[in-house]
Design a protein around this motif. Sequence first.
Motif, PDB file in Angstrom:
ATOM      1  N   ASP A  71       9.522   6.800   0.613  1.00  0.00           N
ATOM      2  CA  ASP A  71       8.381   6.645   1.522  1.00  0.00           C
ATOM      3  C   ASP A  71       7.918   5.191   1.567  1.00  0.00           C
ATOM      4  OD1 ASP A  71       6.074   7.662   3.147  1.00  0.00           O
ATOM      5  OD2 ASP A  71       4.958   6.932   1.412  1.00  0.00           O
ATOM      6  N   HIS A  72       7.814   4.550   0.408  1.00  0.00           N
ATOM      7  CA  HIS A  72       7.354   3.160   0.372  1.00  0.00           C
ATOM      8  C   HIS A  72       8.357   2.212   1.024  1.00  0.00           C
ATOM      9  CE1 HIS A  72       4.080   3.383  -2.996  1.00  0.00           C
ATOM     10  NE2 HIS A  72       3.813   4.134  -1.950  1.00  0.00           N
ATOM     11  N   VAL A  73       9.652   2.449   0.798  1.00  0.00           N
ATOM     12  CA  VAL A  73      10.658   1.587   1.428  1.00  0.00           C
ATOM     13  C   VAL A  73      10.591   1.729   2.945  1.00  0.00           C
ATOM     14  CG1 VAL A  73      13.138   1.166   1.675  1.00  0.00           C
ATOM     15  CG2 VAL A  73      12.169   1.553  -0.591  1.00  0.00           C
ATOM     16  N   TRP A  74      10.414   2.933   3.417  1.00  0.00           N
ATOM     17  CA  TRP A  74      10.291   3.134   4.870  1.00  0.00           C
ATOM     18  C   TRP A  74       9.052   2.419   5.409  1.00  0.00           C
ATOM     19  CZ3 TRP A  74       6.757   5.567   8.162  1.00  0.00           C
ATOM     20  CH2 TRP A  74       7.206   5.745   9.470  1.00  0.00           C
ATOM     21  N   ARG A  80       4.560  -2.420   6.933  1.00  0.00           N
ATOM     22  CA  ARG A  80       3.282  -1.945   6.396  1.00  0.00           C
ATOM     23  C   ARG A  80       3.203  -2.170   4.895  1.00  0.00           C
ATOM     24  NH1 ARG A  80       4.021   3.947   9.251  1.00  0.00           N
ATOM     25  NH2 ARG A  80       4.065   3.226  11.431  1.00  0.00           N
ATOM     26  N   SER A  81       2.039  -2.513   4.403  1.00  0.00           N
ATOM     27  CA  SER A  81       1.853  -2.686   2.966  1.00  0.00           C
ATOM     28  C   SER A  81       1.781  -1.329   2.278  1.00  0.00           C
ATOM     29  CB  SER A  81       0.581  -3.488   2.685  1.00  0.00           C
ATOM     30  OG  SER A  81      -0.557  -2.768   3.096  1.00  0.00           O
ATOM     31  N   ARG A  99      -1.054  -3.767  -4.629  1.00  0.00           N
ATOM     32  CA  ARG A  99      -0.753  -3.802  -3.202  1.00  0.00           C
ATOM     33  C   ARG A  99       0.445  -4.719  -2.959  1.00  0.00           C
ATOM     34  NH1 ARG A  99      -1.748  -0.458   0.720  1.00  0.00           N
ATOM     35  NH2 ARG A  99      -3.792  -0.151  -0.270  1.00  0.00           N
ATOM     36  N   VAL A 100       1.441  -4.230  -2.253  1.00  0.00           N
ATOM     37  CA  VAL A 100       2.631  -5.008  -1.910  1.00  0.00           C
ATOM     38  C   VAL A 100       2.663  -5.199  -0.402  1.00  0.00           C
ATOM     39  CG1 VAL A 100       5.149  -5.061  -1.873  1.00  0.00           C
ATOM     40  CG2 VAL A 100       3.947  -4.198  -3.893  1.00  0.00           C
ATOM     41  N   ARG A 103       7.049  -9.288   3.463  1.00  0.00           N
ATOM     42  CA  ARG A 103       7.265 -10.531   4.202  1.00  0.00           C
ATOM     43  C   ARG A 103       8.564 -10.404   4.992  1.00  0.00           C
ATOM     44  NH1 ARG A 103       5.018 -11.848  -0.817  1.00  0.00           N
ATOM     45  NH2 ARG A 103       3.023 -12.939  -0.694  1.00  0.00           N
ATOM     46  N   ASP A 104       9.113 -11.520   5.451  1.00  0.00           N
ATOM     47  CA  ASP A 104      10.329 -11.460   6.259  1.00  0.00           C
ATOM     48  C   ASP A 104      11.455 -10.720   5.551  1.00  0.00           C
ATOM     49  OD1 ASP A 104       8.910 -13.000   8.001  1.00  0.00           O
ATOM     50  OD2 ASP A 104      10.121 -14.811   7.777  1.00  0.00           O
ATOM     51  N   VAL A 105      11.609 -10.990   4.243  1.00  0.00           N
ATOM     52  CA  VAL A 105      12.666 -10.379   3.438  1.00  0.00           C
ATOM     53  C   VAL A 105      12.032  -9.625   2.279  1.00  0.00           C
ATOM     54  CG1 VAL A 105      14.687 -10.793   1.982  1.00  0.00           C
ATOM     55  CG2 VAL A 105      14.302 -12.205   4.027  1.00  0.00           C
ATOM     56  N   VAL A 106      12.438  -8.375   2.088  1.00  0.00           N
ATOM     57  CA  VAL A 106      12.009  -7.591   0.936  1.00  0.00           C
ATOM     58  C   VAL A 106      13.238  -7.330   0.075  1.00  0.00           C
ATOM     59  CG1 VAL A 106      10.995  -5.437   0.120  1.00  0.00           C
ATOM     60  CG2 VAL A 106      10.115  -6.514   2.196  1.00  0.00           C
TER      61      VAL A 106
END
Length: 306
Positions: A71-74, A80-81, A99-100, A103-106
């Motif tokens: 869910d978080h990766v999606w 979205r944070s 809180r994460v 940015r452009d690259v995760v």
Amino acid sequence: MARTSVILVGIAGDSGAGKSTFAEALRQRLGRARTTVVGLDDYHLLDREERKRLGVTALHPKANNFGLLVDHVWQLRQGRSVLKPVYDHQTGTFGRPERVVPRDVVLLEGLHPFLMVLLRELLDFKIYYDTHRDLRVRWKVQRDAAERGYTEEEVRREIERRRPDVERYVEPQRRHADLLIRLLPGGRGDDGVRVCLLEPARAPSRVVRWVALAARFGLLGAAPVYDRLHGRAFHGVDLADPVPAAAAAAVLEMADVPTGAGDALNGGDLTPVEFTQTLVAGVVRTLADGAEIPRTSEPHLTVQVS
């Protein structure tokens, strides 16, 4: 087609392989302002004492919260944070969530980023960090004894206890990698590490073809490598010698990969590890500069392991 700046890169590998160090090197080269690093150990479902009571290791799927991870990766892929859990390796317990912000690259680095079909489908680039066991044991002993409160004997005992789960759940993920980075003893640089870069045969090459071409031109030393892992054929190159900065720049130019401020191309020779970090950062930079927008439908969160 519409564009987005969020690119997801998975970095898999066993504990102590050097994934976190590699992710940090990529972040330095890509720029901290455009890179977010997420350690997947934070998605452990059980703390250290609970794992001991149940007799499972942190590598076992039931010791990890894959539903929340997917869910978080999606959510991150949508820009979205998320409010991510935090696992404290020193205490073996969970701290306050953090809180994460993507940015452009995760960069997602951990034990299981390719274990589930659904999670693999969300990733734009999959890297397996396949460090030789002798190096892995040495680095894990150094790290866990210095940073996580273990004695050397405890670390070595835990490595042996975890080995069946490494072979069952971690190493088979190699077959799903777009790029396999194999670190081996025997390099002729100061660090004594050589690097094999492997890509699946009959798949588009982002890295290997350009290094092999540079070797044919005599710009650097690289020997061809072939392997078969978990039913899939890989081909690549073996780098044992330091790579001149000019040769590294030539490889990036041939691959049409942009350089960044963090790339070490103005000094002397690069170790095979430094060359790999610079080349992979360039590939990721290219992906981030031309990313297609991801799916917008929410994934079904049933965990499917294969």
